[in-house]
Structure formats: C-alpha cells, structure tokens
Design a protein around this motif. Sequence first.
Motif, mmCIF file in Angstrom:
data_model
loop_
_atom_site.group_PDB
_atom_site.id
_atom_site.type_symbol
_atom_site.label_atom_id
_atom_site.label_comp_id
_atom_site.label_asym_id
_atom_site.label_seq_id
_atom_site.Cartn_x
_atom_site.Cartn_y
_atom_site.Cartn_z
ATOM 1 N N LEU A 186 0.833 -1.203 0.000
ATOM 2 C CA LEU A 186 0.000 0.000 0.000
ATOM 3 C C LEU A 186 0.867 1.252 0.000
ATOM 4 O O LEU A 186 0.593 2.232 -0.702
ATOM 5 N N ALA A 187 1.953 1.192 0.786
ATOM 6 C CA ALA A 187 2.858 2.354 0.839
ATOM 7 C C ALA A 187 3.501 2.590 -0.520
ATOM 8 O O ALA A 187 3.611 3.741 -0.987
ATOM 9 N N LEU A 217 0.911 4.146 -2.738
ATOM 10 C CA LEU A 217 0.670 5.555 -2.420
ATOM 11 C C LEU A 217 1.860 6.411 -2.823
ATOM 12 O O LEU A 217 1.711 7.558 -3.256
ATOM 13 N N HIS A 218 3.030 5.833 -2.695
ATOM 14 C CA HIS A 218 4.253 6.544 -3.089
ATOM 15 C C HIS A 218 4.232 6.846 -4.579
ATOM 16 O O HIS A 218 4.651 7.912 -5.024
ATOM 17 N N MET A 248 1.599 7.307 -6.340
ATOM 18 C CA MET A 248 0.505 8.209 -6.688
ATOM 19 C C MET A 248 0.852 9.675 -6.414
ATOM 20 O O MET A 248 0.047 10.554 -6.682
ATOM 21 N N ARG A 249 2.017 9.900 -5.875
ATOM 22 C CA ARG A 249 2.358 11.302 -5.554
ATOM 23 C C ARG A 249 2.335 12.153 -6.810
ATOM 24 O O ARG A 249 2.702 11.696 -7.893
ATOM 25 N N GLY A 286 -3.271 11.712 -4.376
ATOM 26 C CA GLY A 286 -3.429 10.658 -3.364
ATOM 27 C C GLY A 286 -3.246 11.166 -1.955
ATOM 28 O O GLY A 286 -3.094 10.375 -1.024
ATOM 29 N N PHE A 338 -5.888 9.796 0.322
ATOM 30 C CA PHE A 338 -5.682 8.403 0.752
ATOM 31 C C PHE A 338 -4.585 8.307 1.801
ATOM 32 O O PHE A 338 -4.673 7.510 2.734
ATOM 33 N N ARG A 339 -3.569 9.140 1.649
ATOM 34 C CA ARG A 339 -2.476 9.104 2.628
ATOM 35 C C ARG A 339 -2.966 9.543 4.007
ATOM 36 O O ARG A 339 -2.532 9.051 5.029
ATOM 37 N N VAL A 377 -5.717 6.824 5.432
ATOM 38 C CA VAL A 377 -5.263 5.470 5.776
ATOM 39 C C VAL A 377 -4.966 5.352 7.274
ATOM 40 O O VAL A 377 -4.983 4.258 7.837
ATOM 41 N N LEU A 380 5.915 4.544 4.060
ATOM 42 C CA LEU A 380 5.797 5.681 3.137
ATOM 43 C C LEU A 380 6.866 6.715 3.418
ATOM 44 O O LEU A 380 7.504 7.244 2.492
#
Lengths: 796, 287
Positions: B84-85, B88-89, B91-92, B95, B98-99, B102, B168
């Motif tokens: 997941l991290a 999300l990383h 998606m920078r 996102g 979401f960060r 979460v 993350l």
Amino acid sequence: MKKIFALILAAMMLLTCVPAMAGAGDQTIVHADNNSYYNNEYIQNVVSAADNQLYAFVRGNNAEILRVYSLDSGEHTDYILRDYNDGDDSSLLDWYEITDEGISLKEDAVREITEEERYNTAAWFAWNGSIYAIQWKNEYNPETESQSIEGGFVKKVKLEDGKVSLEDTTDIPRLDWTEMIQEYGEGWQDSKQLESTTVCGNTLIGRSWDTNGYPTLEVFDLTTGFHRELEVDENATLYISGDSILASIEDYEENSISYTISQVDPENGEQKELLSCTIEGDGNYMYGMVYDAEKDTLYYIMNGEIWAMPSLQPDAAAAVCDCPTTGNMFFLQDGRMLIWDSSTIVIRNIDPATRGTETRMIVNAYAYGGGLEEAIFDFANAHGDVTVVVKRGGNRQTILQDMMNRESETDIYTMDYDWSEFSALLNRGYLTDMSGNAKIAADNAALYPYIREALVKDGQVVAVPLGISGGAISIDRKAWKEIGGTEEELPKTWNQFIEWLETLPEKVKDQNIGIFDSYTSDSEFIHRVMTQILNEYEARLENAGGEFSFNTPELRELLERVQKVDAEALGLKAHSDMEEGYYDYEGEYKEPLIQIYNESTMQTWGGSSYSPLLLSFEENEQPILPISLTVAFINPYSTKAELAAEYLAIAGRKLWQDALYSLYSDMTEPVISPYYEENHERSVKQLEDVKTLLNAAKTEQEIHDWTETLKSYEEMMENEEEYKWIVSPENIADYQARTPCMRVAAYSFVSDMVKDEKSAEAFWSMLDGFSRGDVSAAELLDNIDSKVQMMRLEGN
Amino acid sequence: MYKKFRQALPFLLPGMAGLLLFYGIPFIGGIWYSVTDGSVKNEFVGLNNYTSVWQNPMFQLGLRNALELSLICAPLLFLLSFLLAAGLHRMRPAGAFFRSSVLMPYLMPSSAVLIIWLLWFDYGGPVNRILTALGGQRIDWLLGAELRIPVILLFLWKNLGFCVIVFLSALQSIPESLYEYATLEGASFRKQTFSITLPLVVPSAFLVAILSFVSAFRIFKEIYFIGGAYPKDPLYTLQNYMSNMYNKLNYQNVTAAAYMFALIVFLLFGLLFLSQRTALKRLNGEG
C-alpha cells in the motif's frame, strides 16, 4: 462555648462511667438489638429540650410511651401516653343481654369514643424549654356517614404520675391546619403527619408528603399559627435539623453517587445550592446531613462514620468519629451530635480535638453479614476506648493486593464463602487462626457439622459465619396431604420430580389449590429448575471427586425433560403473554402447592408452610442442597487481632434468629411470639363467651348467627396457634432433618463464569435461550462445560 | 562524544527516570512475585511457578494461539502495508486524501471499531449477506473458531495505516536523484529495488516488523469483548490466560507467564535483528 460544654461533659461522662463510650463525649442512650424487634417497640421521634434530657416517643405493642432520658446518667423514666389495652378487658357478655326471649345487644354496649380518643398526634417539638404536641381531631357524622378532620391544636406536655397529659395552652395559638388535611374520596379526610420537626426561633419546620408522595416542607409560625407549604424538587430528600434545612438530589451511577445539596429558606422556599459533589465507591451513601452555618461545615453519616466537610469542600472531607447507625441527626445544646433511628439513640462528640486518643477497628464488609453493627454496642461496653467502624460495600478484588502489600488498616473482612477471592485467601493461608478465643472456639463447636467443617482449616478456626441462605424447590406438605397426597408419593430424584409434575394437574383438579403461583411463567419455571439442578450438580461433582463435567448424558437428558414439561397443563403462563413484564391476573387466586424458590434454611415467624423437596440425581443417593455462607475473618496483618476476635465472638451471636437457628445446633429452644399468651388468653375468654351465648340462643336465626360466630372464633384461634411461634418445634426438627444434605457452597465455577460483564451477558442470554426453548440442553451444557474445563485446567 | 553525551544527559534523564520508575522497577520487582508462593508466608519457591505454568495446558494453548495469530497477522500486515505504501508513493503528488485517511482506523477507539465489526459480522449482517448473494452459506462469525477471521481482519484494518505511514516516509526519504542516476546508468527496476530501495527501507522495515509482531501479540481486547474471558479454544490467547490468572488473584502465575513470554519475544526480536543485519549486509554487497 460549645467546646467548654463538650469538655465538661466529657469529664462528667468519664467520672460517671456511662456505658458504651468510645471517644470522650460519646454515649449510647439506648439500643435495642435485632431480636428485641420482636417486642415491636420502636422509636418514632426524639426531641431535645434545654434541660439536659431527651424525650423519645416510643410506640410499643401495648402502649405509646414518652421515655425521658437523662443525658447525665443515661437512665430513663417512662410516661404512658396512650394505653392500647384500656377497656380491652371487656367481655362479650358485657355487650349482650340474655333473656327468656333470647339475646339482645345492650343499649349501652357500644362505648362512646371519648373526646381524648378522637385526637391524634401529628408531631412533637420542643420550644422555649417545653415539649408540645400538635394534634388533629377526627369527627364522624353517622347521619351523613362522613368524616372530617380538624387540626393544628397545640397541647403542652405535662408529665405526672407516670402518665403524659396534654394540656391546652395559650403559649402557641392554634396552627392553620387547612393545607395539612387531605381529601380521599367522598366525605373522607385524613391529616398529613409532620416528621423531623425542628424549631428555628419561632418557626416550626417539618417534613411531609403530598398526595403524589412528593416531599413538602411545612412551615408554621408559632406566634401567629400561620402555615406555609413549600414545594421542593420531587426527587429531593429533605434533611431538617435545627436551622439546617437541606434538600439533597441524588443521581446514582454504577459506582458513584452525585449529590446536589441545597439549603432551603423557610421564609420563601428559595433553594440555594451549597455544593455539588460525587462520592465514589460502592456503598458510600451520605445519610442524615446537617449543615452548621457557623462553621460552614456539612456533617453527614457515611460508611459507619460521621464525616465533616469544612467549607463545603469535598476534598477536605474527613471522618471525625464512628457512627454505629444511620438515621436522623441533630446537634445537642453542648455541640455534640445526636443520631437516632427506630431502635437506637447515640450521641457522638464530633470535635476531633476533644475526643482524645482512641483505637479504631475497621471492618471492611464486602459481603452483607449480620451482627456487625449490633456487636458494636456490647463491644463498646467492654472496650470504651475502641471505636468500631463498619464499612459496607467496596471493591473486594483489591483484597489480595492488600494482603500482598501487608495492609494493616483493615482488621476484619467479610466475604461470601463461594467468592473466588475468599477461596484464594483460604487456600493460601491468609485467614488468621481464631481458635485461641474461647467463645469463638465454643461457638464453632456448636455449629452444624456441615458449616463447622467449612470454617476449620488444618484444625484452626479461620472464619465466623454471619449470614446463611439457600434456595430450593419447596412444597406445601400440609396442602399435599389435604389433596390426598402421601409422603411416599413425593419424588426423591429429579427425574421422579418431572414424572410427578405430570400427575399434578389431575391431583389438583377441583381442589382449591394451584400447582404453581399464578404469576409464574414457563420460562421462569425452567430457568429456576435448571439453575437449581446446575447448582446441585456442581455441588455433587465437588463432593464426589473424580471427573468434573457437566456435559454428561445424565444431565443432558434431565434438562431436556425439564425443557419439555407441559407448561400449560401445569398452569404456567406463556412468557410470550407477558406485557411489559407483567401478567394480567384473571380468575380466582389459588395458593400454590409448589414454590419454585423458597428458603431452604430455617425460617421464623411461622415462616413458611413450604419445605424443600430433597432431590438427588440417582436413586438411593443422598441429595445435596448447596448453602451460601457469609463469613468474617481477621486480617493476618491486623495489629489488633485479639480485639478483632473478641468483637467477632460477639457479632457471631448477634444475628437475626433465623440465621442463629440455621447456623447453631445448640439453638433448639422453640420461641413463642411475645404476643401469644396475652392474645390467647383473650381469645379463650371470648370463645367461652360465644359458647355461653350460643347455648342461650333461642331462635333459629340466633343459633345460626352464633354458630357462625363460634366457627370464626375457632378459625381465629387456629390461626393464632399456627402463628404463635417465632421458631416452632416443627421448623427446628424439619431443618435438623435436612442438614445432613446441606453443603456450604465453595468456589463455584458456574458463578465465576458471570464475573465479567461480557461473560455474564452471554451466560444469562444462553440460560434465557434455554428457558425459552431456543437453546438445547446439549448446547447449553457444552457451552458451560467448555468454559468450566478451561477454568479447571487453568488452575488457581 | 563523551562531552556530547554529558550535554544530552539532562534532556535524557527525565525520560529515563520515568522509564525506570514505571517499567524498569516493576519489571524487576515482578520477578519476586514469580519466585514466591503467594501464601501468607510468601515463601521462596525457585522456578516452581515457571515449571507449573509451562506445563499448564491452558498456558500452552494460549501461547500456541498467540504465536499462530502473530505469525498470520504480522507478515500479512507487513506485506500489505509495504504494498500500500509503495502504491501511495507512486501516486504522488495526488493521493493526499488516501495518505491521510489510511491512518483514520488507527486513531479510532477500539470499542467503537468493535461495535462496527460486530454489526458487519453479525449472523444477519452485511458480510453474510454478501456471502449468501455469492451462493455461499451464512457463517456464525461471532461464535466459534470462525471469530479468528474477523479478528485478523480487524487487526489488519486497524494497524495498517500506521505501518503504511512508516513505510511511506521511508520510501519518500529516498532521494529521487538516486533513481535518476541509476536509470541513467541503465539499472533495471529489479536492480534499483534491490540496490536502492530495499537497503534504504530495511531499517524501517525492521521497525514495521517489530511493531507488527508487538501489535499481534497484544491481540486480546477484541477477543475479550466478543468472546469473554473464556472464548473458544482457537481464540484463547496468552493474554486470556494472564487476565484470568489475574482475576483469580494468582499473581505468581501471571508474572511467571509474562516473563516466559517476554523471553520468547526477546528471542524473536533478536532473531529479527540478526535477520536485519544479515539482509543489510547482503544488500550492501558485504559478506
């Protein structure tokens, strides 16, 4: 000034050796112990005038008495206020005239009620050194068949020749009693009573209740007779004492109580909030509050002590002295506090500076046990320098931590024998040996064997019993015989019990008796029987040793049979018919043959005509009746173990009679009701009179009427015989016959399953499900057994 | 360095004092409970308590279940949080929502979360409805051994956020320039992962692994809330054993069990520490 009074009084008390004194200035004026309650004498009011005397208004069985106590000597003198037996020596023959024509009522037979008898007393109070009564008069008009009240008559109390006379006086005008009269239906009135009366200057204040049961404050001006009724919050508890008029509203939480205490101004009823506080802890109730405006201190009774809260700061509250009773409090002229209830009047010096040094003995009564407060008075007679504080409630789970910390503040604890905490203490040797106290040793030897063996460990007496109870399914054996049943037909095992139930509908048909109480539902029946079976089965497993399992075919089958009982045929209500927890009762009420829960220990006062059915699980096996015991033991780290033992030796025999007779095998003497002899003598005489009149009856109507009268008198005498015993020989014999079946319930796995809230909820939900038929016996027992096995495997 | 340590000491002392007072001293003091018999004489019994606890079948059951649950939950948590991290990383800078969100489950009170879970997994709840809609049978999740699954899912749901944040931040702390240089030098994705990402993330990964295991060992209140002090066998953990012993006032068994478990946990963490060192050495091309 008050301090000087206290010091002088303290010195006088020391010199005159007034009994039951602990701190300097403490006094016990009177205390009637538990069993003298049967003499039915209780204190209705206590008033103090400025003459170093106390006036206690006592209602007894035969008379109302004004008992005047001397504060100096503690002695008292009785003055009869009203003798109930006056005129009761009359005979029926005094009412009727026997002639050749028959029997007729004498013209002067019906005694006129005297003027004095029309008056009733609503309140007593002291004012300007004298004692007064406020009376109201009851007038009945036979023509209109109505009754009316007139009230507010103030009479002065005169004591002479052992009697109280109430004299008219001009000291105080007639009080306006209009608002004190309540209407009931057409043409009927009653007067409100006035309680906790106090006089502040020329104002009399008392507490009463309105027709809805809400408290009211009644204020009378003693110079004009003017009356004001002040409403207070319907949830308020009023505490009236001197110029302290407090209204307390209490909000109960799970382990705390929040108080909002206001002072009420009697002039206008305005309430000024004095403080809001929360008292933590189970059992910490504030009783009998008094506010001393001069010192800005609130006094109250809590957990066996009088507390002072200076500046109305809850954090600054501290106990100032012990208090062996909860009740009404008021200040005496000398600054001491008087506390009274229906059986006790005590005085306490609430000034810590002048109390002197005293030894305190603390009793932490986690479980309710009798005798503890009762023992204080006798104990204090022998040990005037020791005060005993009995604290009720509290968190028992802290006890082992206290043991491990070697906590010595508490001297005595009380617990229930089947608590896991007590079991832990017993197994680890934390209970002090009391065998060295001769009285405790002797009392222990006098206990029934099944109790004695529970309280002796390794030859040492480690606990004293203070309470006993047990439940069982019980039957009215007299009623059973009346419907043609025999002792042999009664079931001896649980399976036989189920079969026997099936025969009962036919047995009670056309009889004036029901099988169960009319309000018992099917699920209640199953729940109760199942609980009794589980308790007895667990006791059986403990007793037998060997494999410990509930999930056995024997028990499963039995519970299945219980679940399948024909509830309708037995007259049990369907639980689905309950609305908001109640049934609508219809039809004629019939006494039940069976009680699904009745006390299995000794019962007093004719107690109950029901006695337990002793049921085993197999034929020719001895039944087991589990019994709960509350015990007291000494803290092994107490520095006053000998004193504590002395105290418990007294407390152990200061219990109510049903407990004493249930515990001690040397209690074999039947006890007759104190009213019996007198009532019986009167009844015998009246019966003879009726027989004389029946013999003299001439006409058919007269013969019929007097025959009916004779029957009713004979029934009345039968009732008198039935209820003549406080403890009957039959009850004693009956109880002794079943003690071999009794066992003190030790640590119970089943009980421990409901210790935490979540487990308890799940357990009761499962039992309810079983009662309703939603959960099978196999599921129930599997659930119980899995948990019990886990508990046993964990060990202790 | 000595001078720096002396300068740092005043700042460290309050924390150390608190640690000593509230953890260190009780930890050492508890040893006394575990070697005495708890009677009024409080006699020294050596390692008898340890022996009897170790041989106790309920302790063994609780330990086994605690280890099983942690061996299921901790690796799952580790893997899911890393994935997941990583996602999300990637998606920078988008996102951000979401960060932030979460972490929400981690911040929610357990009792509130449990109530929601009870509703979801109720016999007539949404999970069973989905199951039946998919052609399956309803399961009594809250009674019986099936309770393990909701407990595991709850554990993952609650603790995922914190571990994701740790990963993350580790991922975000790796300079982008390193990846750029590597790309320029022709390094593949796999090479970059093993040569750049993993070596720099391993310390955080070690932290996440520790946290995962610690959190997994602490699974108790959910089971207690639903199953009570004596749940079904597969859910009876060491915490249940210690809690029940405490309620029975058997402090000797509680402390003996706790110290034995502490020893097992220390060994486990020692193993993880060694694994971390080995992994770092290998990734850095040493030994």
